[in-house]
Every structure is written in structure tokens, then in C-alpha cells.
Write an enzyme that holds these catalytic residues in place. Structure first.
Site, PDB file in Angstrom:
ATOM      1  CG  PHE A   1     -30.394  -6.834  88.371  1.00  0.00           C
ATOM      2  CD1 PHE A   1     -29.648  -7.927  88.793  1.00  0.00           C
ATOM      3  CD2 PHE A   1     -31.135  -6.135  89.306  1.00  0.00           C
ATOM      4  CE1 PHE A   1     -29.657  -8.313  90.128  1.00  0.00           C
ATOM      5  CE2 PHE A   1     -31.148  -6.517  90.644  1.00  0.00           C
ATOM      6  CZ  PHE A   1     -30.409  -7.605  91.047  1.00  0.00           C
TER       7      PHE A   1
ATOM      8  NE  ARG B   1     -40.489  36.530  80.051  1.00  0.00           N
ATOM      9  CZ  ARG B   1     -41.455  36.873  79.210  1.00  0.00           C
ATOM     10  NH1 ARG B   1     -41.176  37.049  77.921  1.00  0.00           N
ATOM     11  NH2 ARG B   1     -42.685  37.022  79.633  1.00  0.00           N
TER      12      ARG B   1
ATOM     13  N   GLY C   1     -44.580  30.468  82.228  1.00  0.00           N
ATOM     14  CA  GLY C   1     -45.522  29.715  81.376  1.00  0.00           C
ATOM     15  C   GLY C   1     -44.821  28.905  80.303  1.00  0.00           C
TER      16      GLY C   1
ATOM     17  CD  GLU D   1     -30.482   1.284  90.281  1.00  0.00           C
ATOM     18  OE1 GLU D   1     -29.429   1.183  90.916  1.00  0.00           O
ATOM     19  OE2 GLU D   1     -30.537   1.520  89.065  1.00  0.00           O
TER      20      GLU D   1
ATOM     21  CB  SER E   1     -37.030   8.867  99.357  1.00  0.00           C
ATOM     22  OG  SER E   1     -36.508   9.473  98.217  1.00  0.00           O
TER      23      SER E   1
HETATM   24  C1  FAD Z   1     -38.956   2.964  84.842  1.00  0.00           C
HETATM   25  C2  FAD Z   1     -38.591   1.921  85.832  1.00  0.00           C
HETATM   26  C3  FAD Z   1     -37.462   1.131  85.638  1.00  0.00           C
HETATM   27  C4  FAD Z   1     -37.148   0.080  86.538  1.00  0.00           C
HETATM   28  N1  FAD Z   1     -36.089  -0.750  86.275  1.00  0.00           N
HETATM   29  C5  FAD Z   1     -35.916  -1.865  87.041  1.00  0.00           C
HETATM   30  C6  FAD Z   1     -34.945  -2.856  86.709  1.00  0.00           C
HETATM   31  O1  FAD Z   1     -34.177  -2.716  85.755  1.00  0.00           O
HETATM   32  N2  FAD Z   1     -34.861  -3.970  87.478  1.00  0.00           N
HETATM   33  C7  FAD Z   1     -35.669  -4.163  88.555  1.00  0.00           C
HETATM   34  O2  FAD Z   1     -35.559  -5.211  89.195  1.00  0.00           O
HETATM   35  N3  FAD Z   1     -36.588  -3.237  88.919  1.00  0.00           N
HETATM   36  C8  FAD Z   1     -36.745  -2.098  88.189  1.00  0.00           C
HETATM   37  N4  FAD Z   1     -37.686  -1.162  88.541  1.00  0.00           N
HETATM   38  C9  FAD Z   1     -38.456  -1.344  89.764  1.00  0.00           C
HETATM   39  C10 FAD Z   1     -38.084  -0.366  90.889  1.00  0.00           C
HETATM   40  O3  FAD Z   1     -36.845  -0.705  91.436  1.00  0.00           O
HETATM   41  C11 FAD Z   1     -39.243  -0.383  91.905  1.00  0.00           C
HETATM   42  O4  FAD Z   1     -40.269   0.411  91.336  1.00  0.00           O
HETATM   43  C12 FAD Z   1     -38.863   0.119  93.272  1.00  0.00           C
HETATM   44  O5  FAD Z   1     -37.974  -0.759  93.899  1.00  0.00           O
HETATM   45  C13 FAD Z   1     -40.080   0.306  94.191  1.00  0.00           C
HETATM   46  O6  FAD Z   1     -40.930  -0.792  94.175  1.00  0.00           O
HETATM   47  P1  FAD Z   1     -42.495  -0.573  93.838  1.00  0.00           P
HETATM   48  O7  FAD Z   1     -42.580   0.328  92.675  1.00  0.00           O
HETATM   49  O8  FAD Z   1     -43.132  -1.898  93.741  1.00  0.00           O
HETATM   50  O9  FAD Z   1     -43.056   0.224  95.083  1.00  0.00           O
HETATM   51  P2  FAD Z   1     -43.718  -0.394  96.413  1.00  0.00           P
HETATM   52  O10 FAD Z   1     -42.779  -1.364  97.017  1.00  0.00           O
HETATM   53  O11 FAD Z   1     -45.102  -0.834  96.101  1.00  0.00           O
HETATM   54  O12 FAD Z   1     -43.782   0.878  97.345  1.00  0.00           O
HETATM   55  C14 FAD Z   1     -44.850   1.819  97.302  1.00  0.00           C
HETATM   56  C15 FAD Z   1     -44.611   2.864  98.403  1.00  0.00           C
HETATM   57  O13 FAD Z   1     -44.618   2.215  99.682  1.00  0.00           O
HETATM   58  C16 FAD Z   1     -43.417   2.533 100.375  1.00  0.00           C
HETATM   59  N5  FAD Z   1     -42.980   1.394 101.181  1.00  0.00           N
HETATM   60  C17 FAD Z   1     -42.910   0.082 100.838  1.00  0.00           C
HETATM   61  N6  FAD Z   1     -42.435  -0.659 101.846  1.00  0.00           N
HETATM   62  C18 FAD Z   1     -42.186   0.197 102.856  1.00  0.00           C
HETATM   63  C19 FAD Z   1     -41.671   0.062 104.179  1.00  0.00           C
HETATM   64  N7  FAD Z   1     -41.296  -1.128 104.675  1.00  0.00           N
HETATM   65  N8  FAD Z   1     -41.587   1.168 104.960  1.00  0.00           N
HETATM   66  C20 FAD Z   1     -41.938   2.382 104.476  1.00  0.00           C
HETATM   67  N9  FAD Z   1     -42.416   2.588 103.244  1.00  0.00           N
HETATM   68  C21 FAD Z   1     -42.532   1.519 102.452  1.00  0.00           C
HETATM   69  C22 FAD Z   1     -42.388   2.838  99.275  1.00  0.00           C
HETATM   70  O14 FAD Z   1     -41.313   3.597  99.781  1.00  0.00           O
HETATM   71  C23 FAD Z   1     -43.264   3.567  98.268  1.00  0.00           C
HETATM   72  O15 FAD Z   1     -43.381   4.922  98.634  1.00  0.00           O
HETATM   73  C24 FAD Z   1     -37.979  -0.115  87.672  1.00  0.00           C
HETATM   74  C25 FAD Z   1     -39.083   0.707  87.886  1.00  0.00           C
HETATM   75  C26 FAD Z   1     -39.411   1.699  86.978  1.00  0.00           C
HETATM   76  C27 FAD Z   1     -40.666   2.506  87.217  1.00  0.00           C
END
Ligand code: FAD
Length: 395
Positions: free
Chosen positions: A123, A271, A343, A366, A369
Site C-alpha cells: 500500500f 542474575r 550492561g 500508520e 503519536s
Molecule cells: C519502516 C517504515 C515502513 C513504512 N511503511 C509504509 C507503507 O507501507 N506505506 C506507506 O504509505 N507508508 C509507510 N511508511 C511511512 C509512515 O507511515 C510515515 O513515516 C508516517 O506516516 C509519518 O510520516 P513522516 O515520516 O513523513 O513524518 P512527518 O510527517 O514529516 O512528521 C514529522 C514529525 O512532525 C509531526 N507532525 C507532522 N504534522 C503534524 C501536525 N499537523 N501536528 C503536529 N505534529 C505534526 C509528526 O507527528 C512527526 O513527529 C513507513 C515508514 C517507515 C519508516
């Protein structure tokens, strides 16, 4: 209230537990170290029906309920979260949307080979400039002469590049609404479509045996009938997909937290310091008690959200609550497990060091927080205080 599981739910939990403890846990360390996708394990899980647990039987799935799925996912993730996320992304993100929104023909063509787990489906939502803000999707799909022409890229897409991946459902911009907001739709893109390519996998802190790649679409043509669901409903479909996905990521977190408690308990009674087992020190006992309480609470939150979904009731707020609480409880559990191991817990050879690395992603994937807390708060603020309490206690 009745907290007893049905025979079917027990079946899935016990099947997953037995398989995970005998066939996954012994290999978790080497899979992580070698960053190797667990093809043999996934193939066995597929034969056991675990890789299609909630998918419809008429297309080859196992037809299990959502509670049973989450119980199984917890057990698989307790042994290894790389395998857990492979199962979760395949069922909740890849296949469930096709099962929910696909036409009969789409289900026969794309779901049937995947509903057993023989093939995997991915997806693709996230992009370079569209993470939390999915509305920022830049990938486009233009309808030309009965075909969607897709251009753009995706990032970190789970299960997108294994030897058994059959394709991806990608969210793409198919137009612009009168309000100026993008019209987003879901397009089914089989793996062998010309113009669809994948980049190399990533160097990751955890989930090292799971498969993630960047995806590239360049003048990529698929038939018009590869639109999944209604045109312009991609965003809504994706939000519904993620609600269920959040419960599952919470179950994955509970499994990891349980693995931390398993390791902490084992170490505490083995331990010795100051002539005693460290389990005899109250400071260590309190850590074990706190971990157990939080796991109990997180597990109940997962099961309640899953039960609401099985009952066809609204479960979005409970899904977000379970996701935030379970992922953060798992982080605390991993931290305390390393502390109890001392450790030795800092050594790459220890399971708890691996858990400590792996746990962070649960607070990000997904829905972070922060976003889940916003969803919870928004839902509270849309009701009176009394309604909010009523709805949380007696659904
Ligand atoms: C190993 C891995 C597997 C993944 N697999 C999939 C997958 O199969 N399919 C897919 O589509 N995606 C996938 N993802 C993507 C994942 O869902 C996103 O990393 C996630 O949704 C967060 O987006 P971002 O990393 O771009 O963070 P950003 O959107 O850049 O957010 C950075 C920070 O800003 C905060 N932030 C952003 N907007 C707001 C707001 N409006 N208010 C407050 N705080 C905010 C966030 O909470 C976060 O702390 C994957 C990611 C990883 C690392």
C-alpha cells in the site's frame, strides 16, 4: 461482560504462538543481523492461513475475525516484529482495501493470489513531501484513452520489493476539487507494469528483516478499471484503512512489550548480585510490575478496539488510543528490559538491545503519536463531556 475468547480466536492465537515460538523466535536475531527477508517463514505462515487471516474465504483467505487476527499478530510480533509488520502490512494495508472496495473482477485478479499469502500486496501512500500530510500527494494519475497514466514516487513502502510481491495500491492525485483541494484516488499497479520500478532497500534502526523500498512511476500505464473504489474517494478509503491498521500496529506493540517482559523476567530470576537474585530487589520488582500492568492495559485496549470493529461499531477513537498507548508502553517496556539486563542489555547480541532499536517505529508508522492524539482530542471536543464519557464506557 465476557472476556472469554471464542474457539476460533483461541485457535488463531495458539497457532500463531506455537509457530512463532518454535519457528520464528530462534531465527529473529540472525534475520535482523543479516537483514534477510524471511521467505521461508512467510511461506509457512501462508500455509497455516496466517497471511490471509481476516481475508474472505471465497478468495482463498481464512475468514477469521479482527480480534483473532490481532491476537495472532501479537504472538508473531512477540517473536519478531519484522515478521509481524510483514503480516500486518500485507493484510491490513495491502489486501484489506481490495477486499473492502474492490470489484469482483479486481478481487479475482489481485486479491485471490494474495489472500493466501502466496503473493504479497503493498500500500503506497507516503511520499517525500506527503508523510503525515497525505493531502500533499504529488504522484499523479491522469486518465488518457481508457488508461491511467501514473507519474511520481513513493517512499518506505512495506512489502513492495520481495520476490513474491504482486503489486501496490498507490494513492495518486487524479484532479483538483472546486475547493482547490486535491482529488485523491487509489490505483492498482501490478508489479510488472512497464514504467514501475523500485529503488534499493533502506538501512533501518529496526524491522531490518522487513522489506521497504522507494517506488518510482514513470509514464506508467494501467487500465481504467484499475481504479480501486470510487474516483476521488482514495483519501477517505485510506483513512478507514488506517483505522484498522492502527489497531494492528498496537497489537504488534503489545507483542513487542510482552517480549521485553519475557526477557526481563528470565534475567531477573537468573542474575545474582549481592548474593541474591536481582528479582529479590524491590526496585527490580516494581519495574516488572509496571511493565505487566501497562501490557495488560494495552492488550485490553487493542482487544476492545478490535471487538468494536468486529461488531460493526465505530472504533476510530479507540484505535488511536490503543495505538498511542501500546506503542508508548512498548517503548517504556523496552527501556526497562534493557535496564534490568544491565550492561548485557547494551550488547548487540542481546534480544533486549534489538527490541530497544525496533520499538521506536511503532510511534511513527500508520499515524504518529501526535496525529493520533489530535484524532482523540478532536473526537472528544466534538461531543459534550458527558457524551464523551458515555461513549467511552458503554459503546
Ligand atoms: C519502516 C517504515 C515502513 C513504512 N511503511 C509504509 C507503507 O507501507 N506505506 C506507506 O504509505 N507508508 C509507510 N511508511 C511511512 C509512515 O507511515 C510515515 O513515516 C508516517 O506516516 C509519518 O510520516 P513522516 O515520516 O513523513 O513524518 P512527518 O510527517 O514529516 O512528521 C514529522 C514529525 O512532525 C509531526 N507532525 C507532522 N504534522 C503534524 C501536525 N499537523 N501536528 C503536529 N505534529 C505534526 C509528526 O507527528 C512527526 O513527529 C513507513 C515508514 C517507515 C519508516
Amino acid at each position: 461482560m465476557n472476556f472469554d475468547l471464542t474457539a476460533d480466536q483461541k485457535h488463531w492465537r495458539d497457532l500463531a504462538r506455537d509457530f512463532a515460538q518454535s519457528e520464528i523466535r530462534p531465527h529473529a536475531e540472525s534475520l535482523d543481523r543479516e537483514r534477510k527477508f524471511p521467505h521461508d517463514i512467510i511461506s509457512e505462515m501462508s500455509k497455516l492461513g496466517l497471511m490471509g487471516l481476516t481475508l474472505p474465504e471465497e478468495y482463498g483467505g481464512s475468514g477469521g475475525d479482527f480480534v483473532g487476527y490481532n491476537l495472532a499478530l501479537e504472538e508473531i510480533s512477540r517473536a519478531d516484529t519484522s515478521v509481524g509488520i510483514t503480516m500486518e502490512a500485507h493484510i491490513s494495508l495491502g489486501c484489506a482495501p481490495i477486499a473492502a472496495y474492490g470489484t469482483q473482477e479486481q478481487k479475482e485478479r489481485f486479491l485471490a493470489p494474495c489472500a493466501t499469502g502466496e503473493k504479497l500486496w503493498a500500500f503506497g501512500l507516503t511520499e517525500e513531501n506527503a508523510g503525515t500530510d497525505a493531502g500533499g500527494t504529488e504522484t499523479t494519475a491522469e486518465l488518457r484513452d481508457g488508461e491511467w497514466v501514473v507519474d511520481g514516487s513513493k517512499k518506505w513502502i512495506t512489502n513492495s520489493g520481495t520476490d513474491i510481491t504482486a503489486g501496490v495500491t498507490a494513492i495518486a492525485k487524479t484532479g483538483e476539487r472546486e475547493s482547490g483541494k486535491p482529488e485523491l484516488s487509489a490505483i492498482i499497479i501490478p508489479q510488472d507494469t512497464p514504467g514501475f520500478t523500485r529503488g534499493p532497500s533502506y538501512e533501518k534502526l529496526g524491522w531490518r528483516a522487513a522489506d521497504q523500498h522507494p517506488l518510482y512511476f514513470e509514464d506508467c500505464h494501467v487500465p481504467e478499471e484499475n481504479l480501486l473504489g470510487e474516483r476521488g474517494r482514495g483519501f477517505r478509503q485510506f483513512l478507514q484503512t488506517l483505522d484498522a491498521g492502527r489497531v494492528a500496529v498496537a497489537a504488534l506493540s503489545v507483542g513487542l512489550a510482552q517480549a521485553c517482559l519475557d526477557e526481563a523476567l528470565a534475567r531477573a530470576v537468573e542474575r545474582r548480585q549481592f548474593g541474591k537474585f536481582i528479582s529479590e530487589f524491590q526496585a527490580v520488582q516494581f519495574k516488572l510490575a509496571d511493565m505487566a500492568m501497562e501490557i495488560e492495559l494495552a492488550r485490553n485496549m487493542v482487544l476492545k478496539a478490535a471487538w468494536l470493529r468486529d461488531e460493526g461499531r465505530s472504533f476510530g477513537r479507540e484505535a488511536s488510543m490503543a495505538k498511542v498507548f501500546a506503542s508508548e508502553a512498548a517503548k517504556r517496556a523496552a527501556d526497562q528490559a534493557v535496564q534490568i539486563w544491565g550492561g548485557e542489555g547494551f550488547m548487540e547480541t542481546s534480544a533486549v538491545a534489538r527490541y530497544w532499536r525496533q520499538v521506536k517505529i511503532n510511534e511513527i508508522g500508520e499515524g504518529t503519536s501526535e496525529i493520533n492524539r489530535q484524532i482523540i482530542a478532536r473526537s472528544l471536543l466534538s461531543e459534550s463531556a458527558e457524551e464523551a464519557k458515555e461513549n467511552m464506557v458503554a459503546q
